[in-house]
Every structure is written in C-alpha cells, then in structure tokens.
Design a protein around this motif. Sequence first.
Motif, PDB file in Angstrom:
ATOM      1  N   LEU A 163       8.800  -0.185   1.531  1.00 52.31           N
ATOM      2  CA  LEU A 163       7.498   0.711   1.223  1.00 52.31           C
ATOM      3  C   LEU A 163       7.105  -0.097  -0.170  1.00 52.31           C
ATOM      4  O   LEU A 163       6.570   0.561  -0.897  1.00 52.31           O
ATOM      5  CB  LEU A 163       8.160   2.033   1.378  1.00 52.31           C
ATOM      6  CG  LEU A 163       8.308   1.826   2.809  1.00 52.31           C
ATOM      7  CD1 LEU A 163       9.071   3.373   2.856  1.00 52.31           C
ATOM      8  CD2 LEU A 163       6.696   2.508   3.900  1.00 52.31           C
ATOM      9  N   LYS A 164       7.192  -1.587  -0.947  1.00 54.95           N
ATOM     10  CA  LYS A 164       7.186  -1.790  -2.537  1.00 54.95           C
ATOM     11  C   LYS A 164       5.564  -1.939  -2.582  1.00 54.95           C
ATOM     12  O   LYS A 164       5.530  -1.426  -3.447  1.00 54.95           O
ATOM     13  CB  LYS A 164       8.240  -2.758  -2.501  1.00 54.95           C
ATOM     14  CG  LYS A 164       7.240  -4.531  -1.438  1.00 54.95           C
ATOM     15  CD  LYS A 164       7.770  -5.523  -2.220  1.00 54.95           C
ATOM     16  CE  LYS A 164       7.652  -6.602  -1.082  1.00 54.95           C
ATOM     17  NZ  LYS A 164       9.090  -7.102  -1.068  1.00 54.95           N
ATOM     18  N   VAL A 165       5.262  -1.658  -2.104  1.00 50.46           N
ATOM     19  CA  VAL A 165       3.043  -0.901  -1.710  1.00 50.46           C
ATOM     20  C   VAL A 165       3.368   0.012  -2.226  1.00 50.46           C
ATOM     21  O   VAL A 165       1.924  -0.411  -2.744  1.00 50.46           O
ATOM     22  CB  VAL A 165       2.773  -1.958  -0.278  1.00 50.46           C
ATOM     23  CG1 VAL A 165       2.686  -0.647   0.384  1.00 50.46           C
ATOM     24  CG2 VAL A 165       0.952  -2.265  -0.547  1.00 50.46           C
ATOM     25  N   TYR A 166       4.157   0.552  -2.135  1.00 49.89           N
ATOM     26  CA  TYR A 166       3.425   2.263  -2.619  1.00 49.89           C
ATOM     27  C   TYR A 166       4.353   2.134  -3.900  1.00 49.89           C
ATOM     28  O   TYR A 166       4.289   3.636  -4.580  1.00 49.89           O
ATOM     29  CB  TYR A 166       4.117   3.675  -1.468  1.00 49.89           C
ATOM     30  CG  TYR A 166       2.963   3.517  -0.998  1.00 49.89           C
ATOM     31  CD1 TYR A 166       2.136   3.812  -0.650  1.00 49.89           C
ATOM     32  CD2 TYR A 166       4.020   2.630   0.884  1.00 49.89           C
ATOM     33  CE1 TYR A 166       1.272   3.242   0.562  1.00 49.89           C
ATOM     34  CE2 TYR A 166       3.314   2.802   1.975  1.00 49.89           C
ATOM     35  CZ  TYR A 166       1.709   3.558   2.073  1.00 49.89           C
ATOM     36  OH  TYR A 166       0.714   3.598   2.740  1.00 49.89           O
ATOM     37  N   ALA A 167       5.126   1.284  -4.331  1.00 48.55           N
ATOM     38  CA  ALA A 167       5.843   1.481  -5.692  1.00 48.55           C
ATOM     39  C   ALA A 167       4.823   1.810  -6.925  1.00 48.55           C
ATOM     40  O   ALA A 167       3.640   1.217  -6.603  1.00 48.55           O
ATOM     41  CB  ALA A 167       6.582   0.121  -5.708  1.00 48.55           C
ATOM     42  N   TYR A 168       5.109   2.411  -8.061  1.00 46.60           N
ATOM     43  CA  TYR A 168       4.461   3.194  -9.215  1.00 46.60           C
ATOM     44  C   TYR A 168       4.495   2.101  -9.830  1.00 46.60           C
ATOM     45  O   TYR A 168       5.491   1.797 -10.313  1.00 46.60           O
ATOM     46  CB  TYR A 168       4.835   4.070  -9.562  1.00 46.60           C
ATOM     47  CG  TYR A 168       4.154   4.242 -10.513  1.00 46.60           C
ATOM     48  CD1 TYR A 168       3.375   4.684 -10.843  1.00 46.60           C
ATOM     49  CD2 TYR A 168       4.893   4.302 -12.377  1.00 46.60           C
ATOM     50  CE1 TYR A 168       2.331   5.046 -12.107  1.00 46.60           C
ATOM     51  CE2 TYR A 168       4.442   4.133 -13.151  1.00 46.60           C
ATOM     52  CZ  TYR A 168       3.191   5.074 -13.351  1.00 46.60           C
ATOM     53  OH  TYR A 168       2.560   5.483 -14.821  1.00 46.60           O
ATOM     54  N   GLN A 169       3.945   0.786 -10.148  1.00 47.09           N
ATOM     55  CA  GLN A 169       3.102   0.631 -11.338  1.00 47.09           C
ATOM     56  C   GLN A 169       2.466   0.846 -12.618  1.00 47.09           C
ATOM     57  O   GLN A 169       1.214   0.956 -13.119  1.00 47.09           O
ATOM     58  CB  GLN A 169       2.808  -1.293 -10.725  1.00 47.09           C
ATOM     59  CG  GLN A 169       3.579  -1.617  -9.833  1.00 47.09           C
ATOM     60  CD  GLN A 169       2.046  -2.740  -9.198  1.00 47.09           C
ATOM     61  OE1 GLN A 169       1.497  -2.864  -8.971  1.00 47.09           O
ATOM     62  NE2 GLN A 169       3.046  -2.811  -8.045  1.00 47.09           N
TER      63      GLN A 169
END
Length: 170
Positions: A163-169
């Motif tokens: 689910l790293k696509v949803y990680a906050y950047q």
Amino acid sequence: MTALEFTYHIGKVSKSLKPFALRLTKDVEDANDLLQDTLLKAFTNRDKYTDGTNLKAWLYTIMKNTFITNYQRMVRKNTFIDTTDNLHYINSMDSSTDNTAYSTFAQEDIQRAVSALDETYRMPFMMHFRGFKYHEIAARLDIPIGTVKNRIHIARKELKDKLKVYAYQA
C-alpha cells in the motif's frame, strides 16, 4: 553564584533537557528551538535562581512553561474567526459535498491487500486490529506471544509494501 559557575552548572544539566524537549515537540528542529529558548530564559533570569535549589527542576519548569506558552500562541494565531452576518451556515452540513471516490478505492485496495496476506499472518493481524491484546491472541491461537508479535510485524510490513502508493509524502 557567579555567571561562570551558573553557565558551568547549566552546561552539565542541559544534556538531559534535549530528550524532554523532543518528547514535548515531537520534532528535532522544534526541540532544538525549545532548548535554545529555555537556556536563553535561564541565562536572562539567573538572578531569580536561588542557590541550593534544584537547577534541573528549575530548567525543566522553564522548558515546560515555554512550550505551553508557544503552543497557546500558535493556537491563537491559527484560530479562524468568522465575522460574517450569516453564522447559521457555519455548522450546516446541507451545503457540503464529499468526494468518496478516493476513499472507496483506498478501502478496496486495503481489503485486497489484507485478503492477500498468508493466513498465518492475517489472523493475528486482524485480531490485533480488532483490539485483542498480544497475550489474548497467543492464548486463542495457541502460539507463543513472541510469534504473535512477529507475525503482526510481518503483516504490517507486507501491507506497508503493498500500500505504499497511499504513503504520505511531504
């Protein structure tokens, strides 16, 4: 106590202030600023320090009070005051719209990622997610508590990768 002695004693005690500042601010830069503000206030008010009292406690009190004052100042600065005449619209939900598409996609992806976990990891993870304590999971699944913790850790790690696509950047 002379200024030189005061500086020496503060230098010895100031190392223990940094972890306290980090605990208060939760940010390294803010902690450094808080520590600097605390030491500056201590030096400027050294005439108020009484010999024989606990210097460390005095510095901790200065730091805590400085943090609280800065926090209150920030909250006041960020407070929005509505000066319009039609105040009845402030809490009205009738005119608001939500775009639930993103959250729907995210929820579906999370469900898919959890379902794709191996059963040995999914079961302890889901039990922990539902609020079971480690020892309760260990008792119900009849496995050691260390194994429970390890399986939950592995499940979290796999979910984080999937689910790293949803990680906050920032």
